[in-house]
Design a protein around this motif. Structure first.
Motif, PDB file in Angstrom:
ATOM      1  N   ASN A 150       3.681  -1.561  -8.550  1.00  0.00           N
ATOM      2  CA  ASN A 150       3.332  -2.873  -9.102  1.00  0.00           C
ATOM      3  C   ASN A 150       4.328  -3.913  -8.589  1.00  0.00           C
ATOM      4  O   ASN A 150       5.263  -4.312  -9.279  1.00  0.00           O
ATOM      5  N   GLY A 151       4.128  -4.326  -7.357  1.00  0.00           N
ATOM      6  CA  GLY A 151       5.013  -5.301  -6.732  1.00  0.00           C
ATOM      7  C   GLY A 151       6.271  -4.662  -6.164  1.00  0.00           C
ATOM      8  O   GLY A 151       6.578  -3.490  -6.404  1.00  0.00           O
ATOM      9  N   GLY A 152       7.003  -5.470  -5.397  1.00  0.00           N
ATOM     10  CA  GLY A 152       8.234  -4.983  -4.796  1.00  0.00           C
ATOM     11  C   GLY A 152       9.316  -4.663  -5.802  1.00  0.00           C
ATOM     12  O   GLY A 152      10.145  -3.785  -5.569  1.00  0.00           O
ATOM     13  N   LYS A 153       9.310  -5.362  -6.933  1.00  0.00           N
ATOM     14  CA  LYS A 153      10.352  -5.107  -7.937  1.00  0.00           C
ATOM     15  C   LYS A 153      10.279  -3.684  -8.459  1.00  0.00           C
ATOM     16  O   LYS A 153      11.305  -3.023  -8.625  1.00  0.00           O
ATOM     17  N   GLN A 154       9.078  -3.197  -8.734  1.00  0.00           N
ATOM     18  CA  GLN A 154       8.983  -1.824  -9.208  1.00  0.00           C
ATOM     19  C   GLN A 154       9.409  -0.844  -8.131  1.00  0.00           C
ATOM     20  O   GLN A 154      10.001   0.190  -8.422  1.00  0.00           O
ATOM     21  N   ALA A 155       9.135  -1.166  -6.875  1.00  0.00           N
ATOM     22  CA  ALA A 155       9.558  -0.301  -5.779  1.00  0.00           C
ATOM     23  C   ALA A 155      11.078  -0.226  -5.705  1.00  0.00           C
ATOM     24  O   ALA A 155      11.652   0.851  -5.502  1.00  0.00           O
ATOM     25  N   VAL A 156      11.752  -1.370  -5.862  1.00  0.00           N
ATOM     26  CA  VAL A 156      13.219  -1.384  -5.880  1.00  0.00           C
ATOM     27  C   VAL A 156      13.740  -0.534  -7.036  1.00  0.00           C
ATOM     28  O   VAL A 156      14.659   0.286  -6.878  1.00  0.00           O
ATOM     29  N   PHE A 157      13.151  -0.710  -8.204  1.00  0.00           N
ATOM     30  CA  PHE A 157      13.594   0.036  -9.384  1.00  0.00           C
ATOM     31  C   PHE A 157      13.382   1.534  -9.188  1.00  0.00           C
ATOM     32  O   PHE A 157      14.267   2.345  -9.493  1.00  0.00           O
ATOM     33  N   ALA A 158      12.219   1.917  -8.664  1.00  0.00           N
ATOM     34  CA  ALA A 158      11.943   3.338  -8.456  1.00  0.00           C
ATOM     35  C   ALA A 158      12.906   3.939  -7.440  1.00  0.00           C
ATOM     36  O   ALA A 158      13.377   5.078  -7.603  1.00  0.00           O
ATOM     37  N   VAL A 284      12.313   2.598   2.225  1.00  0.00           N
ATOM     38  CA  VAL A 284      11.835   1.277   2.643  1.00  0.00           C
ATOM     39  C   VAL A 284      10.990   0.674   1.522  1.00  0.00           C
ATOM     40  O   VAL A 284      10.107   1.335   0.971  1.00  0.00           O
ATOM     41  N   VAL A 285      11.262  -0.592   1.218  1.00  0.00           N
ATOM     42  CA  VAL A 285      10.511  -1.329   0.194  1.00  0.00           C
ATOM     43  C   VAL A 285       9.769  -2.470   0.872  1.00  0.00           C
ATOM     44  O   VAL A 285      10.319  -3.163   1.732  1.00  0.00           O
ATOM     45  N   ASN A 286       8.509  -2.678   0.484  1.00  0.00           N
ATOM     46  CA  ASN A 286       7.722  -3.743   1.093  1.00  0.00           C
ATOM     47  C   ASN A 286       6.580  -4.120   0.150  1.00  0.00           C
ATOM     48  O   ASN A 286       6.484  -3.590  -0.968  1.00  0.00           O
ATOM     49  N   GLY A 287       5.707  -5.027   0.595  1.00  0.00           N
ATOM     50  CA  GLY A 287       4.589  -5.445  -0.242  1.00  0.00           C
ATOM     51  C   GLY A 287       3.768  -6.515   0.446  1.00  0.00           C
ATOM     52  O   GLY A 287       4.085  -6.963   1.559  1.00  0.00           O
ATOM     53  N   VAL A 288       2.719  -6.961  -0.230  1.00  0.00           N
ATOM     54  CA  VAL A 288       1.798  -7.947   0.344  1.00  0.00           C
ATOM     55  C   VAL A 288       2.074  -9.374  -0.122  1.00  0.00           C
ATOM     56  O   VAL A 288       1.446 -10.308   0.352  1.00  0.00           O
ATOM     57  N   ALA A 289       3.026  -9.565  -1.028  1.00  0.00           N
ATOM     58  CA  ALA A 289       3.187 -10.853  -1.703  1.00  0.00           C
ATOM     59  C   ALA A 289       3.460 -12.004  -0.753  1.00  0.00           C
ATOM     60  O   ALA A 289       2.818 -13.062  -0.835  1.00  0.00           O
ATOM     61  N   LYS A 290       4.416 -11.844   0.139  1.00  0.00           N
ATOM     62  CA  LYS A 290       4.863 -12.970   0.959  1.00  0.00           C
ATOM     63  C   LYS A 290       3.985 -13.170   2.190  1.00  0.00           C
ATOM     64  O   LYS A 290       3.601 -14.295   2.515  1.00  0.00           O
ATOM     65  N   ARG A 329      -7.468  -2.566  -3.881  1.00  0.00           N
ATOM     66  CA  ARG A 329      -8.536  -2.846  -2.924  1.00  0.00           C
ATOM     67  C   ARG A 329      -8.245  -4.162  -2.178  1.00  0.00           C
ATOM     68  O   ARG A 329      -8.493  -4.279  -0.979  1.00  0.00           O
ATOM     69  N   ALA A 330      -7.731  -5.143  -2.909  1.00  0.00           N
ATOM     70  CA  ALA A 330      -7.366  -6.405  -2.267  1.00  0.00           C
ATOM     71  C   ALA A 330      -6.242  -6.178  -1.257  1.00  0.00           C
ATOM     72  O   ALA A 330      -6.295  -6.680  -0.121  1.00  0.00           O
ATOM     73  N   ALA A 331      -5.246  -5.411  -1.649  1.00  0.00           N
ATOM     74  CA  ALA A 331      -4.130  -5.121  -0.751  1.00  0.00           C
ATOM     75  C   ALA A 331      -4.600  -4.345   0.476  1.00  0.00           C
ATOM     76  O   ALA A 331      -4.098  -4.548   1.593  1.00  0.00           O
ATOM     77  N   ASN A 332      -5.574  -3.469   0.284  1.00  0.00           N
ATOM     78  CA  ASN A 332      -6.096  -2.701   1.411  1.00  0.00           C
ATOM     79  C   ASN A 332      -6.757  -3.626   2.434  1.00  0.00           C
ATOM     80  O   ASN A 332      -6.599  -3.447   3.655  1.00  0.00           O
ATOM     81  N   ALA A 333      -7.474  -4.630   1.950  1.00  0.00           N
ATOM     82  CA  ALA A 333      -8.072  -5.604   2.866  1.00  0.00           C
ATOM     83  C   ALA A 333      -6.992  -6.377   3.611  1.00  0.00           C
ATOM     84  O   ALA A 333      -7.164  -6.739   4.786  1.00  0.00           O
ATOM     85  N   ALA A 334      -5.865  -6.611   2.926  1.00  0.00           N
ATOM     86  CA  ALA A 334      -4.773  -7.358   3.558  1.00  0.00           C
ATOM     87  C   ALA A 334      -4.101  -6.543   4.661  1.00  0.00           C
ATOM     88  O   ALA A 334      -3.966  -7.009   5.799  1.00  0.00           O
ATOM     89  N   VAL A 335      -3.695  -5.331   4.343  1.00  0.00           N
ATOM     90  CA  VAL A 335      -2.893  -4.570   5.315  1.00  0.00           C
ATOM     91  C   VAL A 335      -3.734  -3.994   6.441  1.00  0.00           C
ATOM     92  O   VAL A 335      -3.213  -3.711   7.529  1.00  0.00           O
TER      93      VAL A 335
END
Length: 451
Positions: A150-158, A284-290, A329-335
């Motif tokens: 759920n966003g990059g923040k959760q990835a950093v925390f995990a 590695v942490v990443n995401g679609v936000a930016k 699904r939205a993120a899949n269309a993005a990447v």
């Protein structure tokens, strides 16, 4: 009559009174049973205890996100009718591209997307993230190494949760994004701040790492391009940091959320690509936000070394189950798509970067370098410290930020939020006319009021 098996309690149903025909409650032996009793209603005027709530030290030690606090205050003032120009949150002003939105609309209508799904993420999204990573950075991973969060923040925390034991030290370069130290503290780790100097372009050096290293050092958090400074590390600098970590048996959590936001001669380089031996000690942490203007969709991911991947899935199963299928699904269309829409955004950011730098460089008491990446500029305002502004001595960037917001109606984030007092972060991820208006207001406020 058969007896109930030993150890089992059977609830006795209410009996009918043969005489009256009324239902009567059975008699229970409460001697050895705990019964939850409702509290009697509080009498009017009864005193309420003022004793502090017994919450944990870790819970109480967490500070709010300074960038979101500034952004929330700006939005609250707007809602109250104020005309605010905010350079606060790092959020592109562009709408999410339409093909991404349409993918989410279709997902809403798909009954399969309305049920529980795979904890680590939809298989097609994990596969496309792996392919996007190979395409964009050259780092080859299997879909099984991808954990959708759920966003990059959760990835950093995990990532930190996987590495940090009580008392472990995590090296956090300053200026820092505030989530890095806060997440470390929440997990019982010790934050060891490593100051990056302005004369190195706010870039970490091996000498800095040597000075900060102890026998308790477990991990280094590194972001290139950087939030808040916009610094981008060269290939040689990334290689040097990777080799240092390898020699000192230190993990690296590398935040690559701004990988595409580089300008001029700057180029993005990934630790596990430049130092392949670090691939098994890097998350590695990443995401679609930016890149795709999807800050509100809350989809990020981490790439884990193969031995850690199953445990990350176990961990997530108890934290969030999984990310919303519609957002996935939205993120899949993005990447899985091309970067054509991002190209238009990038050109706009590049122009705004130049514009905001020109404006700030002309203001009294402010000095700034042209940033190489992200969409932030991080000027020094130490030249304003000790001077009077409308008769009030300026003692901190925090104080100055409050004065500017209250009087000029311009919001920016003070350097204290990033462990760098005397500096300020301005995001240029806002519309051109708003940027120009905000810079004009700030210049007028300072020029008219400085003594």
């Amino acid at each position: 009559m058969d007896r109930a098996p030993t150890g089992l309690r059977c609830r006795t149903l209410p009996d009918k009174n043969i005489t009256t025909g009324r239902t009567q409650e059975p008699h229970y032996n409460l001697k050895h049973q705990h019964v939850a009793r409702a509290h009697p209603p509080r009498r009017a005027g009864a005193q309420v205890s003022n004793a502090p709530l017994a919450t944990s030290q870790r819970f109480n030690a967490v500070s709010g996100s300074p960038t979101l606090i500034v952004d929330s205050k700006a939005k609250a003032l707007r809602a109250a009718g104020e005309n605010i120009v905010s350079f606060g949150a790092g959020e592109p002003d562009f709408p999410t591209p339409s093909h991404i939105v349409e993918a989410a609309v279709e997902a809403c209508r798909d009954p399969r997307m309305q049920k529980y799904g795979p904890t680590a993420g939809l298989p097609e999204l994990r596969a496309n993230i792996a392919e996007k990573t190979r395409r964009d950075s050259g780092f080859q991973v299997a879909p099984e190494q991808v954990l959708v969060t759920n966003g990059g923040k959760q990835a950093v925390f995990a990532a930190l949760a996987a590495l940090v034991e009580n008392g472990d030290e995590v090296l956090v370069p300053t200026p820092y994004w505030s989530t890095y130290p806060e997440a470390t503290k929440m997990l019982g780790g010790i934050v060891r701040l490593v100051t990056c100097r302005e004369d190195t372009g706010f870039r970490l050096t091996v000498d800095d790492l040597d000075a900060a290293f102890t026998t308790r050092t477990k991990a280094l958090v590194l972001a290139s391009p950087s939030n808040p400074t916009g610094a981008v590390y060269t290939r040689e600098q990334i290689q040097a940091i990777g080799r240092w970590a390898l020699e000192h048996d230190v993990w690296i959590i590398t935040d690559e959320i701004y990988e595409h936001l580089v300008y001029g001669d700057a180029t993005f380089h990934s630790i596990p690509v430049e130092v392949p031996e670090m691939a098994q000690r890097t998350i590695v942490v990443n995401g679609v936000a930016k890149t795709h203007s999807m800050t509100g969709w809350r989809v990020g991911w981490l790439l884990a070394p193969i031995p850690l991947a199953p445990q990350f899935e176990h961990y997530q199963s108890h934290v969030t189950s999984h990310v919303s299928h519609v957002a996935q699904r939205a993120a899949n269309a993005a990447v899985s798509g091309n970067l054509e829409e991002f190209g238009r955004m990038h050109r706009a950011f590049a122009q705004r970067r130049q514009a905001i730098h020109r404006s700030l460089a002309q203001m009294p008491g402010i000095e700034c370098e042209l940033p190489s990446g992200a969409f932030y500029i991080f000027p020094s305002i130490q030249g304003l410290m000790g001077r009077r502004l409308y008769g009030t001595p300026i003692t901190s960037t925090l104080q100055l930020a409050e004065m500017v917001l209250d009087n000029a109606k311009v919001a920016f984030v003070p350097g204290e939020a990033f462990g760098a007092p005397g500096y300020a972060r301005f995001s240029y991820a806002l519309a051109d006319d708003a940027l120009a208006e905000g810079m004009e207001r700030l210049a007028k406020f300072l020029n008219a009021g400085l003594e």
